[in-house]
Motif scaffolding. Sequence first.
Motif, short mmCIF file in Angstrom:
data_model
loop_
_atom_site.label_atom_id
_atom_site.label_comp_id
_atom_site.label_asym_id
_atom_site.label_seq_id
_atom_site.Cartn_x
_atom_site.Cartn_y
_atom_site.Cartn_z
N GLU A 64 -9.40 -8.91 1.25
CA GLU A 64 -10.11 -9.80 0.11
C GLU A 64 -10.32 -10.98 1.06
N LYS A 65 -9.72 -11.82 1.45
CA LYS A 65 -9.79 -12.95 2.19
C LYS A 65 -10.77 -12.77 3.36
N LEU A 66 -10.60 -11.57 4.01
CA LEU A 66 -11.54 -11.44 5.37
C LEU A 66 -12.87 -10.73 4.92
N GLY A 67 -12.91 -10.48 3.50
CA GLY A 67 -14.08 -9.73 3.15
C GLY A 67 -14.14 -8.38 3.41
N VAL A 77 4.25 -5.32 0.89
CA VAL A 77 3.05 -4.87 1.99
C VAL A 77 1.89 -4.54 1.30
N MET A 78 1.87 -3.87 0.34
CA MET A 78 0.48 -3.42 -0.40
C MET A 78 0.00 -4.91 -0.83
N ALA A 79 0.48 -5.62 -1.34
CA ALA A 79 0.15 -6.90 -1.95
C ALA A 79 -0.64 -7.71 -0.52
N ILE A 80 0.10 -7.70 0.47
CA ILE A 80 -0.53 -8.62 1.64
C ILE A 80 -1.62 -8.04 2.17
N GLY A 90 -12.57 -2.91 1.43
CA GLY A 90 -12.40 -1.37 1.54
C GLY A 90 -11.25 -1.18 2.58
N ALA A 91 -11.11 -2.22 3.62
CA ALA A 91 -10.09 -1.72 4.70
C ALA A 91 -8.64 -2.24 4.01
N GLY A 92 -8.62 -3.22 3.35
CA GLY A 92 -7.35 -3.37 2.56
C GLY A 92 -7.07 -2.37 1.47
N SER A 93 -8.00 -1.63 1.05
CA SER A 93 -7.62 -0.76 0.08
C SER A 93 -7.25 0.50 0.84
N LEU A 94 -7.90 0.87 1.76
CA LEU A 94 -7.50 1.87 2.69
C LEU A 94 -6.11 1.66 3.39
N LEU A 95 -5.66 0.59 3.69
CA LEU A 95 -4.35 0.36 4.31
C LEU A 95 -3.29 0.46 3.12
N SER A 96 -3.61 -0.10 1.94
CA SER A 96 -2.69 0.02 0.94
C SER A 96 -2.55 1.77 0.57
#
Length: 158
Positions: free
Chosen positions: A62-65, A53-56, A68-74
């Motif tokens: 990253e793919k969506l640019g 889940v953290m990797a996804i 910050g959001a990906g890091s926040l969800l992780s």
Amino acid sequence: MAIYVVMQPPAGDNKARDAIFVRDSFTWLGFLAAPLWLAWHRLWIEAALTFVVMAILSVTGEKLGLEGAGSLLSLLVSLYIGFEGQALRIAALRRRGWREWGVVEAGNLGDAETRHALETGEDGEEAAPMPRIVPDASLARPPQTGMALGLTHTPGRP
């Protein structure tokens, strides 16, 4: 004071030394390194799921640019493991057949183990027999009949 959930093993003599104490609190290591903490406690499925889940979330961000959001969800996944990691451990122990004995409140793990041992009546050592306060009746002298000296009232005398 901390709260410790005491888990008894599934079978056997169920001595106090075989119990597992799970502290019911926030887990900093679970927050900082969630998959590693889960794997350390042999929660293999939860560790793999958390890693995936953290990797996804990171790759999708990253793919969506939206790095910050990906890091926040992780970070939210890590927070979840920090808050609920101990509950996941208890649930895994229940699935393996362990039973919840109860809850012990103590300052640290050593105090919790001592309180649990005292409450279950196991102190780890064979208790020495208590000394006799009252002597055995068979060792007592037979009662004396007859004249006695002392300040006692003799019948028939004032």
